[in-house]
Motif scaffolding. Structure first.
Motif, PDB file in Angstrom:
ATOM      1  N   ALA A  90       0.834  -1.205   0.000  1.00 19.69           N
ATOM      2  CA  ALA A  90       0.000   0.000   0.000  1.00 19.69           C
ATOM      3  C   ALA A  90       0.867   1.254   0.000  1.00 19.69           C
ATOM      4  N   ARG A  91       1.959   1.251   0.758  1.00 23.07           N
ATOM      5  CA  ARG A  91       2.863   2.406   0.788  1.00 23.07           C
ATOM      6  C   ARG A  91       3.546   2.614  -0.565  1.00 23.07           C
ATOM      7  N   ARG A  92       3.916   1.516  -1.234  1.00 22.14           N
ATOM      8  CA  ARG A  92       4.514   1.634  -2.576  1.00 22.14           C
ATOM      9  C   ARG A  92       3.534   2.295  -3.535  1.00 22.14           C
ATOM     10  N   PHE A  93       2.283   1.853  -3.503  1.00 28.11           N
ATOM     11  CA  PHE A  93       1.270   2.423  -4.394  1.00 28.11           C
ATOM     12  C   PHE A  93       1.034   3.888  -4.043  1.00 28.11           C
ATOM     13  N   TYR A  94       0.944   4.184  -2.760  1.00 27.50           N
ATOM     14  CA  TYR A  94       0.767   5.564  -2.281  1.00 27.50           C
ATOM     15  C   TYR A  94       1.917   6.439  -2.786  1.00 27.50           C
ATOM     16  N   ASP A  95       3.153   5.984  -2.567  1.00 29.60           N
ATOM     17  CA  ASP A  95       4.329   6.768  -2.980  1.00 29.60           C
ATOM     18  C   ASP A  95       4.359   6.996  -4.484  1.00 29.60           C
ATOM     19  N   ALA A  96       4.014   5.971  -5.252  1.00 31.39           N
ATOM     20  CA  ALA A  96       4.012   6.104  -6.709  1.00 31.39           C
ATOM     21  C   ALA A  96       2.955   7.107  -7.161  1.00 31.39           C
ATOM     22  N   LEU A  97       1.770   7.072  -6.558  1.00 30.88           N
ATOM     23  CA  LEU A  97       0.731   8.043  -6.912  1.00 30.88           C
ATOM     24  C   LEU A  97       1.132   9.447  -6.467  1.00 30.88           C
ATOM     25  N   ALA A  98       1.725   9.568  -5.279  1.00 31.47           N
ATOM     26  CA  ALA A  98       2.170  10.875  -4.797  1.00 31.47           C
ATOM     27  C   ALA A  98       3.221  11.469  -5.729  1.00 31.47           C
ATOM     28  N   ALA A  99       4.101  10.640  -6.254  1.00 35.31           N
ATOM     29  CA  ALA A  99       5.186  11.107  -7.128  1.00 35.31           C
ATOM     30  C   ALA A  99       4.673  11.724  -8.422  1.00 35.31           C
ATOM     31  N   THR A 100       3.449  11.381  -8.831  1.00 39.29           N
ATOM     32  CA  THR A 100       2.911  11.954 -10.070  1.00 39.29           C
ATOM     33  C   THR A 100       2.526  13.420  -9.894  1.00 39.29           C
ATOM     34  N   GLY A 101       2.261  13.829  -8.655  1.00 38.31           N
ATOM     35  CA  GLY A 101       1.829  15.201  -8.399  1.00 38.31           C
ATOM     36  C   GLY A 101       0.397  15.487  -8.813  1.00 38.31           C
ATOM     37  N   ARG A 102      -0.384  14.450  -9.078  1.00 41.22           N
ATOM     38  CA  ARG A 102      -1.758  14.643  -9.557  1.00 41.22           C
ATOM     39  C   ARG A 102      -2.828  14.379  -8.506  1.00 41.22           C
ATOM     40  N   TYR A 103      -2.435  14.007  -7.277  1.00 43.65           N
ATOM     41  CA  TYR A 103      -3.432  13.536  -6.320  1.00 43.65           C
ATOM     42  C   TYR A 103      -3.169  14.020  -4.893  1.00 43.65           C
ATOM     43  N   ARG A 104      -4.239  14.236  -4.155  1.00 37.40           N
ATOM     44  CA  ARG A 104      -4.198  14.334  -2.691  1.00 37.40           C
ATOM     45  C   ARG A 104      -4.495  12.917  -2.219  1.00 37.40           C
ATOM     46  N   LEU A 105      -3.731  12.441  -1.245  1.00 36.92           N
ATOM     47  CA  LEU A 105      -3.822  11.038  -0.854  1.00 36.92           C
ATOM     48  C   LEU A 105      -3.913  10.867   0.657  1.00 36.92           C
ATOM     49  N   ALA A 106      -4.515   9.773   1.068  1.00 33.85           N
ATOM     50  CA  ALA A 106      -4.513   9.348   2.463  1.00 33.85           C
ATOM     51  C   ALA A 106      -4.358   7.837   2.496  1.00 33.85           C
ATOM     52  N   LEU A 107      -3.372   7.366   3.228  1.00 34.76           N
ATOM     53  CA  LEU A 107      -3.190   5.932   3.453  1.00 34.76           C
ATOM     54  C   LEU A 107      -3.835   5.613   4.788  1.00 34.76           C
ATOM     55  N   VAL A 108      -4.782   4.672   4.758  1.00 34.43           N
ATOM     56  CA  VAL A 108      -5.623   4.391   5.922  1.00 34.43           C
ATOM     57  C   VAL A 108      -5.666   2.878   6.159  1.00 34.43           C
ATOM     58  N   LEU A 109      -5.766   2.502   7.426  1.00 35.27           N
ATOM     59  CA  LEU A 109      -5.930   1.109   7.792  1.00 35.27           C
ATOM     60  C   LEU A 109      -7.373   0.872   8.182  1.00 35.27           C
ATOM     61  N   ASP A 110      -8.040  -0.025   7.477  1.00 30.12           N
ATOM     62  CA  ASP A 110      -9.421  -0.425   7.767  1.00 30.12           C
ATOM     63  C   ASP A 110     -10.399   0.743   7.915  1.00 30.12           C
ATOM     64  N   VAL A 111     -10.206   1.792   7.143  1.00 27.13           N
ATOM     65  CA  VAL A 111     -11.065   2.978   7.178  1.00 27.13           C
ATOM     66  C   VAL A 111     -11.212   3.459   8.630  1.00 27.13           C
ATOM     67  N   GLN A 112     -10.169   3.264   9.431  1.00 27.97           N
ATOM     68  CA  GLN A 112     -10.210   3.612  10.840  1.00 27.97           C
ATOM     69  C   GLN A 112      -9.020   4.447  11.299  1.00 27.97           C
ATOM     70  N   ARG A 113      -7.843   4.164  10.758  1.00 28.36           N
ATOM     71  CA  ARG A 113      -6.637   4.806  11.275  1.00 28.36           C
ATOM     72  C   ARG A 113      -5.831   5.400  10.134  1.00 28.36           C
ATOM     73  N   LEU A 114      -5.629   6.717  10.208  1.00 28.68           N
ATOM     74  CA  LEU A 114      -4.815   7.417   9.216  1.00 28.68           C
ATOM     75  C   LEU A 114      -3.350   7.096   9.467  1.00 28.68           C
ATOM     76  N   ILE A 115      -2.675   6.625   8.439  1.00 32.12           N
ATOM     77  CA  ILE A 115      -1.256   6.291   8.530  1.00 32.12           C
ATOM     78  C   ILE A 115      -0.414   7.414   7.941  1.00 32.12           C
ATOM     79  N   LEU A 116      -0.850   7.957   6.808  1.00 30.04           N
ATOM     80  CA  LEU A 116      -0.061   8.926   6.071  1.00 30.04           C
ATOM     81  C   LEU A 116      -0.992   9.725   5.180  1.00 30.04           C
ATOM     82  N   ALA A 117      -0.704  11.016   5.001  1.00 35.46           N
ATOM     83  CA  ALA A 117      -1.524  11.837   4.103  1.00 35.46           C
ATOM     84  C   ALA A 117      -0.639  12.868   3.425  1.00 35.46           C
TER      85      ALA A 117
END
Length: 123
Positions: A90-117
């Motif tokens: 999930a972090r790899r996918f998040y980082d790859a999407l963030a690198a494009t500069g086209r998205y605001r992102l949030a990495l979340v666990l079980d729609v309960q805990r924010l890990i990274l944004a």
């Protein structure tokens, strides 16, 4: 109940669903197929990971996470239930999407805990 990691995505103005699919495919290294499921729009299984991409959702702000700001999300699941490997994917996918500069992102666990944004880059 199984544990999932989700990457919530807000597309920058002018970024199409097709561009998001292309960016997710590049991040995952595989083609996404139509899921045939009314909840998800695209799907792929590879290595020991399954991903589902949905272009909409009905989540609302919860635990301080403003889910309604995100128009799409990528659901990531390790088929063996290995949460370390699942979060790493999930972090790899998040980082790859963030690198494009086209998205605001949030990495979340079980729609309960924010890990990274991350916010959309400023023009």
């Amino acid at each position: 109940m199984s544990t999932h990691h989700e990457v919530f995505v807000e597309r920058a103005e002018g970024v199409s669903h097709e561009q998001l699919v292309a960016d997710v495919e590049a991040a995952c290294g595989v083609s996404l197929l139509p899921s045939g499921n009314e909840c998800d729009d695209r799907y792929a299984g590879f290595d020991r990971t399954k991903v589902w991409l949905a272009f909409s959702h009905e989540f609302e702000e919860d635990k301080g996470i403003p889910f309604e700001r995100y128009d799409s999300y990528l659901d990531v699941k390790d088929v063996d239930g290995d949460l370390v490997r699942q979060e790493a994917a999930a972090r790899r996918f998040y980082d790859a999407l963030a690198a494009t500069g086209r998205y605001r992102l949030a990495l979340v666990l079980d729609v309960q805990r924010l890990i990274l944004a991350t916010d959309l880059p400023r023009a």
